[in-house]
Design a protein around this motif. Sequence first.
Motif, PDB file in Angstrom:
ATOM      1  N   TYR A  93      25.499  41.471  73.024  1.00 45.52           N
ATOM      2  CA  TYR A  93      24.774  40.210  72.862  1.00 45.52           C
ATOM      3  C   TYR A  93      23.365  40.316  73.435  1.00 45.52           C
ATOM      4  O   TYR A  93      22.387  39.943  72.786  1.00 45.52           O
ATOM      5  N   TRP A  94      23.256  40.834  74.667  1.00 45.49           N
ATOM      6  CA  TRP A  94      21.938  40.883  75.319  1.00 45.49           C
ATOM      7  C   TRP A  94      21.011  41.908  74.678  1.00 45.49           C
ATOM      8  O   TRP A  94      19.802  41.693  74.610  1.00 45.49           O
ATOM      9  N   LEU A  95      21.561  43.001  74.158  1.00 47.61           N
ATOM     10  CA  LEU A  95      20.714  43.945  73.431  1.00 47.61           C
ATOM     11  C   LEU A  95      20.184  43.276  72.161  1.00 47.61           C
ATOM     12  O   LEU A  95      19.001  43.403  71.843  1.00 47.61           O
ATOM     13  N   TYR A  96      21.043  42.547  71.466  1.00 51.26           N
ATOM     14  CA  TYR A  96      20.593  41.857  70.260  1.00 51.26           C
ATOM     15  C   TYR A  96      19.513  40.823  70.594  1.00 51.26           C
ATOM     16  O   TYR A  96      18.517  40.709  69.879  1.00 51.26           O
ATOM     17  N   GLN A  97      19.696  40.081  71.673  1.00 49.04           N
ATOM     18  CA  GLN A  97      18.695  39.087  72.066  1.00 49.04           C
ATOM     19  C   GLN A  97      17.359  39.749  72.383  1.00 49.04           C
ATOM     20  O   GLN A  97      16.302  39.185  72.112  1.00 49.04           O
ATOM     21  N   GLN A  98      17.401  40.939  72.937  1.00 48.52           N
ATOM     22  CA  GLN A  98      16.181  41.652  73.315  1.00 48.52           C
ATOM     23  C   GLN A  98      15.450  42.220  72.105  1.00 48.52           C
ATOM     24  O   GLN A  98      14.233  42.122  72.009  1.00 48.52           O
ATOM     25  N   CYS A  99      16.203  42.819  71.181  1.00 44.53           N
ATOM     26  CA  CYS A  99      15.534  43.557  70.092  1.00 44.53           C
ATOM     27  C   CYS A  99      15.691  42.945  68.707  1.00 44.53           C
ATOM     28  O   CYS A  99      14.940  43.303  67.803  1.00 44.53           O
ATOM     29  N   LYS A 100      16.671  42.068  68.517  1.00 44.11           N
ATOM     30  CA  LYS A 100      16.976  41.461  67.204  1.00 44.11           C
ATOM     31  C   LYS A 100      17.202  42.522  66.124  1.00 44.11           C
ATOM     32  O   LYS A 100      16.935  42.298  64.954  1.00 44.11           O
ATOM     33  N   ASP A 101      17.697  43.676  66.526  1.00 47.65           N
ATOM     34  CA  ASP A 101      17.946  44.785  65.616  1.00 47.65           C
ATOM     35  C   ASP A 101      19.447  45.042  65.580  1.00 47.65           C
ATOM     36  O   ASP A 101      20.004  45.704  66.455  1.00 47.65           O
ATOM     37  N   LEU A 102      20.112  44.494  64.564  1.00 45.93           N
ATOM     38  CA  LEU A 102      21.558  44.598  64.468  1.00 45.93           C
ATOM     39  C   LEU A 102      22.012  46.050  64.335  1.00 45.93           C
ATOM     40  O   LEU A 102      23.035  46.441  64.890  1.00 45.93           O
ATOM     41  N   GLY A 103      21.231  46.854  63.627  1.00 42.97           N
ATOM     42  CA  GLY A 103      21.568  48.265  63.474  1.00 42.97           C
ATOM     43  C   GLY A 103      21.613  48.979  64.819  1.00 42.97           C
ATOM     44  O   GLY A 103      22.485  49.817  65.064  1.00 42.97           O
ATOM     45  N   ARG A 104      20.695  48.634  65.676  1.00 50.02           N
ATOM     46  CA  ARG A 104      20.652  49.232  67.018  1.00 50.02           C
ATOM     47  C   ARG A 104      21.889  48.838  67.831  1.00 50.02           C
ATOM     48  O   ARG A 104      22.473  49.674  68.515  1.00 50.02           O
ATOM     49  N   VAL A 105      22.273  47.576  67.726  1.00 44.21           N
ATOM     50  CA  VAL A 105      23.468  47.106  68.430  1.00 44.21           C
ATOM     51  C   VAL A 105      24.704  47.794  67.869  1.00 44.21           C
ATOM     52  O   VAL A 105      25.581  48.228  68.628  1.00 44.21           O
ATOM     53  N   MET A 106      24.765  47.919  66.551  1.00 44.59           N
ATOM     54  CA  MET A 106      25.899  48.610  65.917  1.00 44.59           C
ATOM     55  C   MET A 106      26.021  50.042  66.422  1.00 44.59           C
ATOM     56  O   MET A 106      27.122  50.508  66.712  1.00 44.59           O
ATOM     57  N   ARG A 107      24.902  50.732  66.543  1.00 44.16           N
ATOM     58  CA  ARG A 107      24.922  52.119  67.025  1.00 44.16           C
ATOM     59  C   ARG A 107      25.399  52.183  68.477  1.00 44.16           C
ATOM     60  O   ARG A 107      26.175  53.060  68.847  1.00 44.16           O
TER      61      ARG A 107
END
Length: 186
Positions: free
Chosen positions: A142-156
């Motif tokens: 959740y917090w990574l997504y809030q920081q970068c808004k990059d779903l692909g990055r969170v998925m990885r």
Amino acid sequence: MKEVDAIKDHDTIKLISYLLERQCGEQMRDVWEIGLNLALRISDLLAIRFSDIEGDTLRIQECKTGKQARIVLNAKTRERIAAIRAAHPLHVYLFQSYRSQGAANRPPRPLTRRAVTKAFMLVGEELKLDLGTHSMRKTRGYWLYQQCKDLGRVMRMLRHQSEAVTLRYIGISQQQVDQDFLQLEI
């Protein structure tokens, strides 16, 4: 098993750390704090051996998927691991069980998932949160997504195969995605 949520407030994250230490001990606080920073499933987190850590890198094979995970440890995580290692230089596991009866008379074992679940549920009940062992992984996502808004990055980071799974997992609803589109005008 009850669905747990990502913790979406920094003060609550800190309060959980404090309550885990106060009610269950430093080791459970360490499980929470290191778990937040590694975003591993609880089975993988508890299975970490000190030999899996080389310098600032953790290398493990995930239990569920069999995939190799290579995670660079941030400063906070390295400091906590160093403190654990200094306090327990003979331990094999990062989160080794050592307080139960008979622990001294058997081969080293990690904490059980059950013990961690019990501690997290205790704190979750006090805070009226659905807190569980998966909350750490979901919170990190959740917090990574809030920081970068990059779903692909969170998925990885979470090593997911599907965007839909990742969105549900980190608690991002279609309504929130729609709001992002409305708020960002180029």
